[in-house]
Structures are given as C-alpha cells and as structure tokens.
Design a protein around this motif. Sequence first.
Motif, PDB file in Angstrom:
ATOM      1  N   TRP D 128       0.880  -1.196  -0.002  1.00  0.00           N
ATOM      2  CA  TRP D 128      -0.181   0.013   0.012  1.00  0.00           C
ATOM      3  C   TRP D 128       0.944   1.239   0.197  1.00  0.00           C
ATOM      4  O   TRP D 128       1.756   1.351   0.849  1.00  0.00           O
ATOM      5  CB  TRP D 128      -0.852  -0.271   1.296  1.00  0.00           C
ATOM      6  N   PRO D 129       0.434   2.106  -0.983  1.00  0.00           N
ATOM      7  CA  PRO D 129       1.336   3.463  -0.829  1.00  0.00           C
ATOM      8  C   PRO D 129       1.070   4.530   0.057  1.00  0.00           C
ATOM      9  O   PRO D 129       0.448   5.446  -0.387  1.00  0.00           O
ATOM     10  CB  PRO D 129       1.199   3.754  -2.437  1.00  0.00           C
ATOM     11  N   LEU D 130       1.135   4.222   1.242  1.00  0.00           N
ATOM     12  CA  LEU D 130       0.868   5.265   2.315  1.00  0.00           C
ATOM     13  C   LEU D 130       1.941   6.221   2.507  1.00  0.00           C
ATOM     14  O   LEU D 130       3.236   5.743   2.316  1.00  0.00           O
ATOM     15  CB  LEU D 130       0.447   4.676   3.539  1.00  0.00           C
ATOM     16  N   PRO D 131       1.806   7.423   2.617  1.00  0.00           N
ATOM     17  CA  PRO D 131       2.820   8.379   3.089  1.00  0.00           C
ATOM     18  C   PRO D 131       3.801   7.883   3.995  1.00  0.00           C
ATOM     19  O   PRO D 131       5.190   8.095   3.976  1.00  0.00           O
ATOM     20  CB  PRO D 131       2.168   9.714   3.696  1.00  0.00           C
ATOM     21  N   ASP D 132       3.356   7.288   5.113  1.00  0.00           N
ATOM     22  CA  ASP D 132       4.321   6.956   6.015  1.00  0.00           C
ATOM     23  C   ASP D 132       4.782   5.484   6.017  1.00  0.00           C
ATOM     24  O   ASP D 132       5.541   4.965   6.740  1.00  0.00           O
ATOM     25  CB  ASP D 132       3.539   6.828   7.407  1.00  0.00           C
ATOM     26  N   VAL D 133       4.254   4.827   4.949  1.00  0.00           N
ATOM     27  CA  VAL D 133       5.098   3.242   4.607  1.00  0.00           C
ATOM     28  C   VAL D 133       6.227   3.806   3.588  1.00  0.00           C
ATOM     29  O   VAL D 133       6.301   4.332   2.404  1.00  0.00           O
ATOM     30  CB  VAL D 133       4.287   2.507   3.764  1.00  0.00           C
ATOM     31  N   PHE D 134       7.569   3.293   4.124  1.00  0.00           N
ATOM     32  CA  PHE D 134       8.709   3.316   3.239  1.00  0.00           C
ATOM     33  C   PHE D 134       8.720   2.229   2.060  1.00  0.00           C
ATOM     34  O   PHE D 134       8.335   1.139   2.210  1.00  0.00           O
ATOM     35  CB  PHE D 134       9.853   2.884   4.030  1.00  0.00           C
ATOM     36  N   ALA D 135       8.707   3.008   0.808  1.00  0.00           N
ATOM     37  CA  ALA D 135       8.317   2.091  -0.281  1.00  0.00           C
ATOM     38  C   ALA D 135       9.707   1.469  -0.610  1.00  0.00           C
ATOM     39  O   ALA D 135      10.733   2.054  -1.226  1.00  0.00           O
ATOM     40  CB  ALA D 135       7.919   2.716  -1.542  1.00  0.00           C
ATOM     41  N   ALA D 136      10.064   0.297  -0.262  1.00  0.00           N
ATOM     42  CA  ALA D 136      11.415  -0.335  -0.292  1.00  0.00           C
ATOM     43  C   ALA D 136      11.587  -0.904  -1.741  1.00  0.00           C
ATOM     44  O   ALA D 136      10.668  -1.447  -2.356  1.00  0.00           O
ATOM     45  CB  ALA D 136      11.717  -1.620   0.539  1.00  0.00           C
ATOM     46  N   GLU D 137      12.838  -0.899  -2.278  1.00  0.00           N
ATOM     47  CA  GLU D 137      13.130  -1.536  -3.525  1.00  0.00           C
ATOM     48  C   GLU D 137      13.602  -2.964  -3.436  1.00  0.00           C
ATOM     49  O   GLU D 137      13.661  -3.358  -4.737  1.00  0.00           O
ATOM     50  CB  GLU D 137      13.980  -0.499  -4.347  1.00  0.00           C
ATOM     51  N   SER D 138      13.865  -3.491  -2.427  1.00  0.00           N
ATOM     52  CA  SER D 138      14.430  -4.602  -2.198  1.00  0.00           C
ATOM     53  C   SER D 138      14.092  -5.166  -0.761  1.00  0.00           C
ATOM     54  O   SER D 138      13.857  -4.455   0.320  1.00  0.00           O
ATOM     55  CB  SER D 138      15.899  -4.729  -2.547  1.00  0.00           C
ATOM     56  N   PRO D 139      14.211  -6.519  -0.572  1.00  0.00           N
ATOM     57  CA  PRO D 139      14.023  -6.958   0.581  1.00  0.00           C
ATOM     58  C   PRO D 139      14.918  -6.373   1.729  1.00  0.00           C
ATOM     59  O   PRO D 139      14.710  -6.053   2.888  1.00  0.00           O
ATOM     60  CB  PRO D 139      14.121  -8.523   0.566  1.00  0.00           C
ATOM     61  N   ALA D 140      16.294  -6.245   1.174  1.00  0.00           N
ATOM     62  CA  ALA D 140      17.311  -5.744   2.165  1.00  0.00           C
ATOM     63  C   ALA D 140      17.077  -4.212   2.426  1.00  0.00           C
ATOM     64  O   ALA D 140      17.190  -3.905   3.611  1.00  0.00           O
ATOM     65  CB  ALA D 140      18.849  -5.839   1.592  1.00  0.00           C
ATOM     66  N   GLU D 141      16.506  -3.550   1.719  1.00  0.00           N
ATOM     67  CA  GLU D 141      16.186  -2.180   2.008  1.00  0.00           C
ATOM     68  C   GLU D 141      14.918  -2.112   3.076  1.00  0.00           C
ATOM     69  O   GLU D 141      14.882  -1.179   4.055  1.00  0.00           O
ATOM     70  CB  GLU D 141      15.731  -1.581   0.680  1.00  0.00           C
ATOM     71  N   ALA D 142      14.209  -3.007   2.841  1.00  0.00           N
ATOM     72  CA  ALA D 142      12.968  -3.148   3.680  1.00  0.00           C
ATOM     73  C   ALA D 142      13.524  -3.464   5.100  1.00  0.00           C
ATOM     74  O   ALA D 142      13.051  -2.788   6.162  1.00  0.00           O
ATOM     75  CB  ALA D 142      12.172  -4.105   3.309  1.00  0.00           C
ATOM     76  N   VAL D 143      14.327  -4.434   5.375  1.00  0.00           N
ATOM     77  CA  VAL D 143      14.858  -4.909   6.622  1.00  0.00           C
ATOM     78  C   VAL D 143      15.607  -3.776   7.125  1.00  0.00           C
ATOM     79  O   VAL D 143      15.388  -3.474   8.390  1.00  0.00           O
ATOM     80  CB  VAL D 143      15.561  -6.079   6.314  1.00  0.00           C
ATOM     81  N   ARG D 144      16.473  -3.239   6.343  1.00  0.00           N
ATOM     82  CA  ARG D 144      17.510  -1.869   6.886  1.00  0.00           C
ATOM     83  C   ARG D 144      16.457  -0.893   7.447  1.00  0.00           C
ATOM     84  O   ARG D 144      16.813  -0.340   8.415  1.00  0.00           O
ATOM     85  CB  ARG D 144      18.119  -1.671   5.752  1.00  0.00           C
ATOM     86  N   TYR D 145      15.459  -0.441   6.457  1.00  0.00           N
ATOM     87  CA  TYR D 145      14.668   0.467   7.063  1.00  0.00           C
ATOM     88  C   TYR D 145      14.123   0.309   8.557  1.00  0.00           C
ATOM     89  O   TYR D 145      13.904   0.981   9.428  1.00  0.00           O
ATOM     90  CB  TYR D 145      13.478   0.862   6.191  1.00  0.00           C
ATOM     91  N   VAL D 146      13.319  -1.074   8.651  1.00  0.00           N
ATOM     92  CA  VAL D 146      12.607  -1.176   9.815  1.00  0.00           C
ATOM     93  C   VAL D 146      13.334  -1.372  10.955  1.00  0.00           C
ATOM     94  O   VAL D 146      13.270  -0.882  11.890  1.00  0.00           O
ATOM     95  CB  VAL D 146      11.838  -2.649   9.447  1.00  0.00           C
ATOM     96  N   LEU D 147      14.616  -1.900  10.678  1.00  0.00           N
ATOM     97  CA  LEU D 147      15.578  -2.193  11.910  1.00  0.00           C
ATOM     98  C   LEU D 147      16.285  -0.792  12.432  1.00  0.00           C
ATOM     99  O   LEU D 147      16.762  -0.853  13.361  1.00  0.00           O
ATOM    100  CB  LEU D 147      16.596  -3.321  11.548  1.00  0.00           C
ATOM    101  N   SER D 148      16.417  -0.036  11.360  1.00  0.00           N
ATOM    102  CA  SER D 148      17.470   1.223  11.959  1.00  0.00           C
ATOM    103  C   SER D 148      16.312   1.848  12.829  1.00  0.00           C
ATOM    104  O   SER D 148      16.997   2.908  13.498  1.00  0.00           O
ATOM    105  CB  SER D 148      17.369   2.200  10.471  1.00  0.00           C
ATOM    106  N   GLY D 149      14.948   1.630  12.793  1.00  0.00           N
ATOM    107  CA  GLY D 149      14.247   2.229  13.866  1.00  0.00           C
ATOM    108  C   GLY D 149      14.314   1.527  15.366  1.00  0.00           C
ATOM    109  O   GLY D 149      13.525   1.844  16.346  1.00  0.00           O
ATOM    110  N   VAL D 150      15.061   0.527  15.681  1.00  0.00           N
ATOM    111  CA  VAL D 150      14.891  -0.222  16.662  1.00  0.00           C
ATOM    112  C   VAL D 150      16.095   0.013  17.770  1.00  0.00           C
ATOM    113  O   VAL D 150      17.301   0.233  17.209  1.00  0.00           O
ATOM    114  CB  VAL D 150      15.150  -1.943  16.417  1.00  0.00           C
ATOM    115  N   ASP D 151      15.567   0.327  18.978  1.00  0.00           N
ATOM    116  CA  ASP D 151      16.800   0.641  19.930  1.00  0.00           C
ATOM    117  C   ASP D 151      17.573  -0.654  20.156  1.00  0.00           C
ATOM    118  O   ASP D 151      16.681  -1.864  20.578  1.00  0.00           O
ATOM    119  CB  ASP D 151      16.048   1.099  21.289  1.00  0.00           C
ATOM    120  N   LEU D 152      18.756  -0.597  20.273  1.00  0.00           N
ATOM    121  CA  LEU D 152      19.422  -2.061  20.555  1.00  0.00           C
ATOM    122  C   LEU D 152      19.617  -2.074  22.182  1.00  0.00           C
ATOM    123  O   LEU D 152      19.599  -0.861  22.857  1.00  0.00           O
ATOM    124  CB  LEU D 152      20.771  -2.059  19.766  1.00  0.00           C
TER     125      LEU D 152
END
Lengths: 152, 152, 152, 152
Positions: D128-152
């Motif tokens: 879904w093309p929502l404004p707050d959804v990051f439109a990733a171009e690859s699985p790696a990009e999707a994973v990177r985006y989501v995990l970059s928001g996680v506190d370690l």
Amino acid sequence: MNKIRLVAVVGGAECSEQEAVWAEEVGRLLAELGYGVVCGGRGGVMAAACRGAANAGGLTVGILPGDNPDEANEWVQVAIATGLGEARNAIVARAGVGVIAVGGEYGTLSEIALALKWGKRVAGLGSWPLPDVFAAESPAEAVRYVLSGVDL
Amino acid sequence: MNKIRLVAVVGGAECSEQEAVWAEEVGRLLAELGYGVVCGGRGGVMAAACRGAANAGGLTVGILPGDNPDEANEWVQVAIATGLGEARNAIVARAGVGVIAVGGEYGTLSEIALALKWGKRVAGLGSWPLPDVFAAESPAEAVRYVLSGVDL
Amino acid sequence: MNKIRLVAVVGGAECSEQEAVWAEEVGRLLAELGYGVVCGGRGGVMAAACRGAANAGGLTVGILPGDNPDEANEWVQVAIATGLGEARNAIVARAGVGVIAVGGEYGTLSEIALALKWGKRVAGLGSWPLPDVFAAESPAEAVRYVLSGVDL
Amino acid sequence: MNKIRLVAVVGGAECSEQEAVWAEEVGRLLAELGYGVVCGGRGGVMAAACRGAANAGGLTVGILPGDNPDEANEWVQVAIATGLGEARNAIVARAGVGVIAVGGEYGTLSEIALALKWGKRVAGLGSWPLPDVFAAESPAEAVRYVLSGVDL
C-alpha cells in the motif's frame, strides 16, 4: 421486539469543525432512518456522531478501548468498555451493517480496511481515498450509499 | 442524555426450566429498575434474561462470539457480533456493573472469574459455589446484591 | 521443520515459595520432554515456569496483557505484547495443548475454565478444586496427566 | 537468556511469485540478523517469510485467526491459535518491533494502519502506497529501514 440495526461511524478522537458538522449530520440522519450509531465511544467524530443521533432520538453505542465506561462521550447511551485497546477497532468495524468514515487517521484506516475485508460498504467524508471507499459529497450521500447495501 | 447502565447476566446456552424462569425474572427486574441487560446474546439463560428485560421495556445487548448479528436470540435489541469466539466472554464480564450468573458451566465460570478479578459483584442462582459469589435465593435477592454495589 | 508444542502454565503474578518451586519444576520437565511453555509472561508462577524451562533449554512464550514486550519476565524468549488486558487469558488457555495451574486466583480460574470448555486437560498443583481439574501431587504427575491427553 | 526480537511480516494468504520471493528473502535476512518472524501464520506471504526464516535457522511465530494450531503453515515453529478471527491482526501488528508488508489487500492494510498508529516503522514491497510506509526497492532495503528504528 425491535432489533436495532447499527451503522459504524468512525473518525478521529480529535477532529476539525467541518468533520464535526458532517459527523453530527450523519448521526442525525441515521437516527431519523431508524438506525443506531456504533462507534469507538470517544471524542471528536465519535462524539459528534453520537450527539447528532441522540438528539434525534437515536440509539448510540460506544465500544471503548479502555475498561471504564465513564470514558465514553456524554452522548453514548450504551457504553461497552472492552479493555482491548485498539483491537476494539475490529469490533466497531464488525458491529455496523456498513461504515461511514469522517476524516480520520491510522486508527480510522484500520477500521475501514477491516470493514472492506468483510465486504461491508464504506463511505468516506474527507477520509482515506481508497478505491473501494465511496467518496461522498455530503452526509446524506454517505448514508444513502451505505444503507443501499443493506438487506431489509 | 440517558446513559444506560448494564448488568451482565451469564449462564448456559442451554438451560433448565428453573434456570429460564430465574433468568427471565432477573431480566424483568433489571428492566423495571432502569438497567439494561448485557449478555452473550445466545440461547438458554441469555435468551430468557433478554426476554424478561425486553418484555418489561428494558434494553438488551448481546455480545456475540461469531461474526453474524443474526445469531443473536430474538430478544436482543443491540447485537454486537465480535468474531472473537469465547474471548468475548471477557467483554461481557467487563460490560456489566455487576454479574448475575444463572446455572452455567465452564464458559459461565470464566465470566464469573474475570468479573471477580475486576472487583465486580457477582450473584449466583444455582451457579458456581465460589467464596466470593453471593448465593442468592431468588432473582430479587440476586439483583439487590449486585446493585447494592453500584455507585449512583 | 520443528513445530514446537506448547503447554500453558498458569498461576498468580505473585506466588508462594512452594508454588515457585512447583512451577519451575513443571517448566524444567516440559523443556526436557521437548515442549515449550506458554504463559501470561509476568512474574510469580509465570516467571518460575519460564525460568525452569529456559534453564533446561526449552522455549518460553509470554502472552502479555499490555502493549510493551519489555513487561515480560526475564526468562520469556518470545514476548507477544497483545494490548488486550486480561482478555489475553483466553489466548493463553487456547495456546497450550493442555494447562497446568499452579495455585492462582481469579485470573487463573478464568484460564482453567476456558481450557476445560475447550476440552483441554487441566492439572492443578494447589490450585482450584474443580471436578475436571486433575489434582496432581507433584509437578511430574501434572505433566504426565496433561501430556497423556496429547495426540502424538 | 536470549529474548528474541520479532519483526512482523504481513501480506496476503495468497500471493504472486514475486511476492513470495520477496517474503522469503525478508525472512532469510531477518533470521540471519538474529530476529524472529511473527506473522499471521497462514499461506502466501506468511508461509514464504516463515520458510525463508526457518531455513536460515530463525524463529517463526504464527498468530492464527482460528482455534487450531494445525492451521499454521509448515514453517511456523510457534503457533498461537487465538480464535479471535481477524481481530488477531492487531496482535500481529503489535508483536513486531516493526512491520514489513509484502503486497497485500485489506487485511494487510489493517495491520499497516495499526502499526503506524502505534508509531512503528513500516516498510512495503509492492504494498500500500501510504505516506508513512517506506516503499522499499528490495527486501534488504525493507529490513534495513525497519531495523534502523529499533533501539538496541
């Protein structure tokens, strides 16, 4: 014995003046047609829809996220405190024969999405521009659209 | 605007004649005192309580396990189809200011247990003999016990 | 691919030393037999069962009432933050092939009741004396009883 | 004791080949980075994500709508049968530190919407093309985006 059919009215807990005017009118029209309003029970669009319905003699049902029925807005007559948090959105979407969305953000979008998944009619007033959401130009049009899909 | 306070009436979807008589009387008394009945919306004790309430002019709310409001018994006026299965028992127990249990098996016991956990008054008529369940000798006594714990 | 079968261990978020000893032993035995522990994820009996299981190399799943996975006790490996409040008890009771109850008050009783309604085996260690709850004399007996009802 | 962090992977129970390739790669990458996959436990995107994760040694959790853990796809290791129907979507969305959506229709949209409401990062692959959804171009990009928001 009268079973009261419900239409879900969904939208933000805070809303613009225009949205409140629309929601109140939606509530009034539904009440005049003999339908009850079911909503999330809080403020903003929910309160306006309940106010419109209750002032026109209609029944108002609030499905609350918290566990205290006193969290309902003052125009909710039947407050169901679920304690389920936003998972209660699924119940609101289920409880209506159709859904009218007035404005709204992501919580509202979750309700629209579930209603569409379940094959319910959804009309929007200044709400999410999804292909299957009927973009109504007035409260009357929104009500007409949703109710035209109801088996009598 | 009248907020309608609800009392939960719980018990089996099948029940004895004695239980049906008790439940109907509980529903009637609650209606006469201005309370609504909330229940699981199905047959047996739930149907009898709704019948008693509705015939006395009271409001009846059924929180259904399935996703079809037509599964409600014929005396339910406001049917909320949750689609949650027996997890809806938690909503029934939450939705009442107190609980009256008429007979009942394990589903009923789960509702009694949650209501007690949440500090609500529970009266039983031929129901589970738990220490914190008031064993009422009549519908009137059950209603009196539960309502005596309600802040007016 | 190994599907991990789960047994629900339920009991108070605060518990006696005896209950903690029992729960830890239940967790250890389940892990040694290749079962995972599913529980409500909090303290007391839940923490003890998870500790026993995790220290023996077993998997531990916590189905939390709140919306923050960090509320899980430190021996929960898979924390599912439901945000459903005590309605999550229904998920705990469903998630196990059977239920072992250690002590416990009304929340525990609601889980036992739902499990029995769904036809699951329930063993109790110093828990609610219901007719269909097997009153075990030791953790080993509780585990044996519950697992003897599982199709392999 | 290792707490296993989960990322939610959401999408249709039926999906295109491209979506299956994406989902499997998302699952594999998450497993390699030490994250578990939580999903709705069914087929399509859910099965592909679990397959990718499980084959890479990762943990897979399925939050099922029905009451039978055997409804899970064969790569689900921990099956939680909720009996909640689509209301379980709220639990899937809550259970992940972030959400990766692969394609998907209205059920998926409801999960995206709730995750955004709760402030979680959501990446989409053909979703879904929502404004707050990051439109990733690859699985790696999707994973990177989501995990970059996680506190370690």
